[in-house]
Design an enzyme around this catalytic site. Sequence first.
Site, PDB file in Angstrom:
ATOM      1  N   GLU A   1      49.015  52.548  -2.981  1.00 35.16           N
ATOM      2  CA  GLU A   1      47.409  52.649  -3.423  1.00 35.16           C
ATOM      3  C   GLU A   1      47.014  51.522  -2.300  1.00 35.16           C
ATOM      4  O   GLU A   1      46.240  50.704  -3.026  1.00 35.16           O
ATOM      5  CB  GLU A   1      47.440  52.119  -4.827  1.00 35.16           C
ATOM      6  CG  GLU A   1      48.311  52.923  -5.770  1.00 35.16           C
ATOM      7  CD  GLU A   1      48.391  52.606  -7.120  1.00 35.16           C
ATOM      8  OE1 GLU A   1      48.139  53.648  -7.922  1.00 35.16           O
ATOM      9  OE2 GLU A   1      48.259  51.565  -7.414  1.00 35.16           O
TER      10      GLU A   1
ATOM     11  N   CYS B   1      44.055  52.130 -15.884  1.00 35.28           N
ATOM     12  CA  CYS B   1      43.347  51.238 -15.492  1.00 35.28           C
ATOM     13  C   CYS B   1      41.838  51.578 -15.208  1.00 35.28           C
ATOM     14  O   CYS B   1      40.995  50.703 -15.486  1.00 35.28           O
ATOM     15  CB  CYS B   1      44.098  50.513 -14.124  1.00 35.28           C
ATOM     16  SG  CYS B   1      44.298  51.645 -13.081  1.00 35.28           S
TER      17      CYS B   1
HETATM   18  O1  FUB Z   1      48.854  47.565 -11.370  1.00 36.55           O
HETATM   19  C1  FUB Z   1      47.784  47.386 -12.189  1.00 36.55           C
HETATM   20  C2  FUB Z   1      46.672  48.743 -11.983  1.00 36.55           C
HETATM   21  O2  FUB Z   1      47.472  49.777 -11.984  1.00 36.55           O
HETATM   22  C3  FUB Z   1      46.272  48.457 -10.564  1.00 36.55           C
HETATM   23  O3  FUB Z   1      45.110  47.740 -10.361  1.00 36.55           O
HETATM   24  C4  FUB Z   1      45.870  49.985 -10.414  1.00 36.55           C
HETATM   25  O4  FUB Z   1      45.866  50.217  -8.889  1.00 36.55           O
HETATM   26  C5  FUB Z   1      47.187  50.647 -10.936  1.00 36.55           C
HETATM   27  O5  FUB Z   1      48.335  50.512 -10.075  1.00 36.55           O
HETATM   28 ZN    ZN Z   2      42.265  51.857 -11.597  1.00 38.44          ZN
END
Ligand code: FUB
Ligand code: ZN
Length: 649
Positions: free
Chosen positions: A321, A417
């Site tokens: 990501e 999230c």
């Molecule tokens: O790791 C916590 C949250 O979940 C991250 O900020 C998002 O990118 C998702 O991976």
């Molecule tokens: Zn998110």
Amino acid sequence: MDMNCNIGITDKFFVNYMELIRTKMLPYQWRVLNDEEDIVIAKERDADYIPAEKSHCVENFRIAAGRTKGHHYGMVFQDSDLYKWLEAVAYTLERVDDKYLRSLAEEAVDLIAEAQEKDGYLNTYFTIEAPERKFKRLYQSHELYCAGHFIEAAVAYYQAVGNQKVLDTAVKLADCIDRHFGPNGIKGYDGHEEIELALLRLYEVTKEKRYLTLAKFFLYERGKNPEFFQQQRDTDPDKSVLIEGMDGFRPSYYQNHKPILQQETAEGHAVRVAYMCDGMARLAYLDNDKDMLEACQRLWQNITHKRMYITGAIGSTVIGEAFTADYDLPNDTVYGETCASVGLMFFAHNLMKSQEKGEYADVMEKALYNTVLSGMALDGKHFFYVNPLEVVPEYSHKDPGKSHIKTTRPSWFGCACCPPNLARLLSSLNRYVYTVKNDTVYANLYVSSWGSVDIAGQEIFLKQTTEYPKTGNIELEVLTDGEFGIAMRIPGWASGYKLQVNGEDCAIQPEDGYVVIHRSWHKNDLISLVLPMEAKFYQALPRVREDIGRVAVQRGPVVYCAESVDNGAELELLRVSPDMELQEFSADKEFGGAVILKGKTEKVQLPSDEKLYAPYENVSLQSQDLKLVPYYCWGNRGENEMLVWLYKK
Ligand code: FUB
Ligand code: ZN
């Protein structure tokens, strides 16, 4: 409320969103977190290990509190979903005394406090499943990430309704962290930044210096020992992983490859970078830390000048990501997580507090009107995690490398999230309208609003009236006498502007994106700004390979896209000419009156033999109507193709 701005939004566009959040989204999210909604939860990408049968978030707290028995379910950071929801409720309650939401929030606060351990530790996963592993697997554990989200929620809820219990719970948690970490404790930090910015928020409300010192420690310690996470893992006798698929990442994934002050480029996981930068910007401001400010500016420059999409999305790859390299901005495999653009807005907003530059607000509004708003459906109950700039449904379904490119917004995610992050950002938008620096108030966002700002000890009331971004007419009325500055932002996209004070042209030239008008103001003085809102074709710097030979349309801060529901399938066959005329129409009811664009363009006629490869010859074109809708509205009319960067004739 930010200490020196007390603003209420009256804007039709955003009040509609905030009311949707209050009346639909937040009650819906509460039911989802309580497993009371009959919905299909999507995995954000095809991966067996993503837990997506239910949320179980509130139940995890009940188990940790000893109210019920069972196991933790969900991501190791599932707690943060409830915290972000609570924070959004807090901002909503500042605006409207909603008794129902208030009762839910009180219930949540009591439950969270009950789930807290005696020493202040708070994390349902470790309390229920692995008490012996606390703070031992920081690269995966998200313990401080969750703590940070709780602290943010607690500060917001305390400020909104004065609930002392929530603040006490947060203080107990912060003190617990303070006892474990620091020069004489664990010389480390969380794999996911968040605690840093949260401690600084706690410091602002409690004035307890230890929280500032701890935030500073976390920021300055990061990257000093790039092997820290690996070393911690090697000494943990329990080798089982907390999050599948996370073991192979390099230190740069966690921004742990070098000390923060030496980081010149945005590396690794995009949300982590954005939250780290926000923490850095807050520290730079609160501690008057010039080195940190310069580090912020370097990262800002790299992100927004080389690694950001035209929609304000960041993060070019699903793998990790993450950011990749300068100008690597693929449109159809992009990550562009909603949370990352929310984080980019935080970063911009806190950077402005140290240094007013129109470009910070320009990016803030770019992220807001495009990627952030695109993160939710117009019904308030469906969400994008990934915000692509190009979608072909069949490819998303059949190409495993595009499984993260959803074709419509799911009801919820295994890793949820983004939905509550959106809710907390949009319900706190009143904080982003102005910033005050010395004796000047800077108008950053053009949003109808009313309220006061504290300028060097004077309480100045201001009223902003506008239909922006539908029109570019903005009126700012001064409602209090006084001598001070008002800085009007001239957005970078504006090809000109007209600015008047009480009907007289203002000749002051913009500096760093603002026209700063210093004078003795009187009640009812009126500033009028007219920004040209015509739709324009944009091109990317030719270094962006993906966008060569392509153009995108932007009107004011709003980026547009074509959908096949309006333009027929195979959008890649459209050929637009950048000098074509685009006419504006007030949108169909389904887009809440947003401006849509129409024009006459052309479409490639495929050769009758449809030979895959053939000697070069000019393609033949046929005329075709073009309809473009704001990017944030896409995907609200069922599954269909979407394209931001159109092919040029
Ligand atoms: O790791 C916590 C949250 O979940 C991250 O900020 C998002 O990118 C998702 O991976
Ligand atoms: Zn998110």
